[in-house]
Scaffold this motif. Structure first.
Motif, PDB file in Angstrom:
ATOM      1  N   SER A   1       0.857  -1.185   0.000  1.00  0.00           N
ATOM      2  CA  SER A   1       0.000   0.000   0.000  1.00  0.00           C
ATOM      3  C   SER A   1       0.889   1.229   0.000  1.00  0.00           C
ATOM      4  CB  SER A   1      -0.928   0.011   1.215  1.00  0.00           C
ATOM      5  OG  SER A   1      -0.182   0.057   2.408  1.00  0.00           O
ATOM      6  N   HIS A   2       0.320   2.332  -0.469  1.00  0.00           N
ATOM      7  CA  HIS A   2       1.087   3.574  -0.581  1.00  0.00           C
ATOM      8  C   HIS A   2       0.148   4.729  -0.278  1.00  0.00           C
ATOM      9  CE1 HIS A   2       3.025   7.016  -2.640  1.00  0.00           C
ATOM     10  NE2 HIS A   2       4.135   6.416  -2.281  1.00  0.00           N
ATOM     11  N   GLY A   3       0.682   5.750   0.376  1.00  0.00           N
ATOM     12  CA  GLY A   3      -0.129   6.916   0.674  1.00  0.00           C
ATOM     13  C   GLY A   3       0.715   8.162   0.737  1.00  0.00           C
ATOM     14  N   VAL A   4       0.067   9.305   0.556  1.00  0.00           N
ATOM     15  CA  VAL A   4       0.753  10.588   0.641  1.00  0.00           C
ATOM     16  C   VAL A   4      -0.041  11.508   1.550  1.00  0.00           C
ATOM     17  CG1 VAL A   4       1.802  10.373  -1.651  1.00  0.00           C
ATOM     18  CG2 VAL A   4      -0.427  11.496  -1.409  1.00  0.00           C
ATOM     19  N   SER A   5       0.639  12.545   2.044  1.00  0.00           N
ATOM     20  CA  SER A   5      -0.006  13.492   2.953  1.00  0.00           C
ATOM     21  C   SER A   5      -1.287  14.036   2.325  1.00  0.00           C
ATOM     22  CB  SER A   5       0.954  14.635   3.291  1.00  0.00           C
ATOM     23  OG  SER A   5       1.532  15.156   2.115  1.00  0.00           O
TER      24      SER A   5
ATOM     25  N   ASN B   1       9.846  12.793  12.050  1.00  0.00           N
ATOM     26  CA  ASN B   1       9.490  13.815  11.067  1.00  0.00           C
ATOM     27  C   ASN B   1       8.233  13.429  10.302  1.00  0.00           C
ATOM     28  OD1 ASN B   1      11.552  16.198  10.506  1.00  0.00           O
ATOM     29  ND2 ASN B   1      12.769  14.447  11.170  1.00  0.00           N
ATOM     30  N   VAL B   2       8.139  12.168   9.896  1.00  0.00           N
ATOM     31  CA  VAL B   2       6.962  11.700   9.172  1.00  0.00           C
ATOM     32  C   VAL B   2       5.702  11.929   9.992  1.00  0.00           C
ATOM     33  CG1 VAL B   2       5.751   9.627   8.354  1.00  0.00           C
ATOM     34  CG2 VAL B   2       8.129  10.018   7.695  1.00  0.00           C
ATOM     35  N   ARG B   3       5.751  11.550  11.262  1.00  0.00           N
ATOM     36  CA  ARG B   3       4.565  11.713  12.102  1.00  0.00           C
ATOM     37  C   ARG B   3       4.139  13.177  12.208  1.00  0.00           C
ATOM     38  NH1 ARG B   3       6.574   7.311  15.830  1.00  0.00           N
ATOM     39  NH2 ARG B   3       7.605   8.943  17.024  1.00  0.00           N
ATOM     40  N   ARG B   4       5.101  14.074  12.263  1.00  0.00           N
ATOM     41  CA  ARG B   4       4.782  15.501  12.398  1.00  0.00           C
ATOM     42  C   ARG B   4       4.158  16.077  11.131  1.00  0.00           C
ATOM     43  NH1 ARG B   4       4.732  17.839  17.527  1.00  0.00           N
ATOM     44  NH2 ARG B   4       6.256  16.729  18.793  1.00  0.00           N
TER      45      ARG B   4
ATOM     46  N   ILE C   1       0.092  14.199  18.893  1.00  0.00           N
ATOM     47  CA  ILE C   1       1.485  13.867  19.211  1.00  0.00           C
ATOM     48  C   ILE C   1       1.988  14.663  20.412  1.00  0.00           C
ATOM     49  CG2 ILE C   1       3.859  13.904  18.376  1.00  0.00           C
ATOM     50  CD1 ILE C   1       2.783  13.503  15.563  1.00  0.00           C
ATOM     51  N   ALA C   2       1.770  15.967  20.403  1.00  0.00           N
ATOM     52  CA  ALA C   2       2.279  16.805  21.496  1.00  0.00           C
ATOM     53  C   ALA C   2       1.630  16.418  22.816  1.00  0.00           C
ATOM     54  CB  ALA C   2       2.025  18.273  21.184  1.00  0.00           C
ATOM     55  N   ALA C   3       0.316  16.160  22.795  1.00  0.00           N
ATOM     56  CA  ALA C   3      -0.369  15.747  24.021  1.00  0.00           C
ATOM     57  C   ALA C   3       0.162  14.409  24.500  1.00  0.00           C
ATOM     58  CB  ALA C   3      -1.870  15.660  23.770  1.00  0.00           C
TER      59      ALA C   3
END
Length: 373
Positions: A60-64, A102-105, A117-119
């Motif tokens: 599978s593949h995905g983009v932002s 970085n990806v998660r951000r 993420i920050a919480a």
């Protein structure tokens, strides 16, 4: 509505939720972060806004921008490619970790996150939890987090009449290298003989709390504004008096109960204050009926509850939260009565998913001690 799931292989919660999303007519994509660098391919292109982030594992593949909701189930360490030297892996593993951060951000900045993420980074710390709980009206145990032997002895002296318990920041499991047996360090009671030597006290910071007398314990599973509450009769046996999780041979059976309205309001207020859409709150109920806050697990397990208490509908509730991005006491749940954990187990989806994870993804086997929040 498409849900992106971030986690690691062989997690039954991921496979159950994927099945539930499908049954409800939704779509999903799963990214196992330990697949980097063995299986996962990921790129970030930064020039002008909007930035482009892509992930793919050959299946599978995905983009932002592809996902409306992100379920950040758990992090996972990168897995070492065969034949890579220690020196090379020391660098590559660090860079893989930063790449995933970085990806998660960047991957879905406008999506609804469970949890933000920050919480999440704040809630993984126990001291801010306690402060926030007190600000929301909860009683909390007197607590010391320290590696100072003098402070620890002073704290024990102040509370030894009631008792002092010891626990680590994260629930810790490990396997004996020689025997292969699984071990776990649960909440234990501090004894005076444990205070004789400075070295172990100073060598590992730990949490020390005044022991609170219990009538029973509650786990409050909060999904947005819906609270599902189970009672755990931890005082019914010696093995679970200090920590209800500690009897792994015969775990305690959960019983579905209701919270007093004021306590439920405190739970929801705490979730809002911490910025969480999902979390499992642990409470002590004293013989006098007072509710004492212990901690909140921002990504706690919940399928074990539905297994013993099917009326809890937790799998269906969680799928509703991911797909609708909100969940209240009167929200209509997605799917129908067949969307239950028992239905998932009967469907064969777990066996198929388990086999697929083993065949198509990196074998996730972090070295040494395994920490599970």
């Amino acid at each position: 509505m498409t849900v992106l799931i971030l986690g690691f292989p062989l997690d039954i919660h991921i496979h159950a939720v994927r099945w539930a999303i499908e049954q409800a007519g939704g779509r999903h994509q799963t990214v196992y972060t330990p697949d980097l660098p063995l299986v996962l391919r990921s790129s970030m292109h930064i020039a002008q806004a909007p930035q482009a982030v892509s992930v793919g594992d050959g299946r599978s593949h995905g983009v932002s921008g592809d996902w409306s909701t992100v379920w950040f189930r758990r992090s996972g360490l990168p897995m070492r490619p065969p034949g890579m030297s220690d020196a090379d892996w020391a660098v590559a593993s660090r860079e893989c970790d930063y790449h995933i951060r970085n990806v998660r951000r960047l991957i879905a900045p406008d999506a609804f996150w469970v949890n933000d993420i920050a919480a999440r980074e704040v809630v993984l710390l126990k001291m801010p939890q306690l402060i926030a709980a007190a600000q929301c009206g909860f009683a909390i145990p007197e607590t010391l987090y320290s590696n100072d032997p003098d402070e620890i002895r002073r704290f024990w002296g102040e509370h030894c009449k009631a008792g002092v318990i010891f626990k680590l920041h994260l629930q810790t499991h490990w396997h004996g290298q020689s025997s292969g047996e699984r071990h776990a360090l649960f909440t234990t009671e501090l004894r005076q003989e444990n205070l004789q030597d400075d070295a172990p006290l100073a060598g590992c910071p730990a949490i020390y709390q005044r022991k609170v007398e219990k009538a029973y314990e509650l786990r409050v599973i909060c999904m947005d504004e819906r609270c599902v509450v189970i009672r755990l009769d931890s005082q019914s046996r010696d093995s679970t008096r200090l920590d209800w999780r500690s009897d792994m041979v015969a775990p305690l059976k959960p019983a579905l109960v209701a919270l007093p309205r004021t306590v439920e309001e405190r739970c929801i207020a705490l979730m809002r204050k911490l910025g969480l859409a999902f979390g499992c709150i642990d409470l002590i109920v004293t013989p006098d009926g007072e509710h004492i806050f212990l901690e909140v697990n921002e990504m706690g397990q919940f399928l074990w509850v539905e297994q013993d208490e099917p009326r809890s509908d937790l799998l269906r509730c969680f799928a509703t939260l991911l797909l609708n991005q909100r969940l209240g006491p009167s929200t209509r749940l997605v799917g129908d009565e067949r969307l239950r954990y028992a239905g998932f187990l009967a469907s064969g989806a777990w066996e198929r998913g388990y086999a697929e994870d083993g065949e198509s993804h990196a074998k996730y086997s972090p070295p040494g001690i395994i920490n599970e929040p």
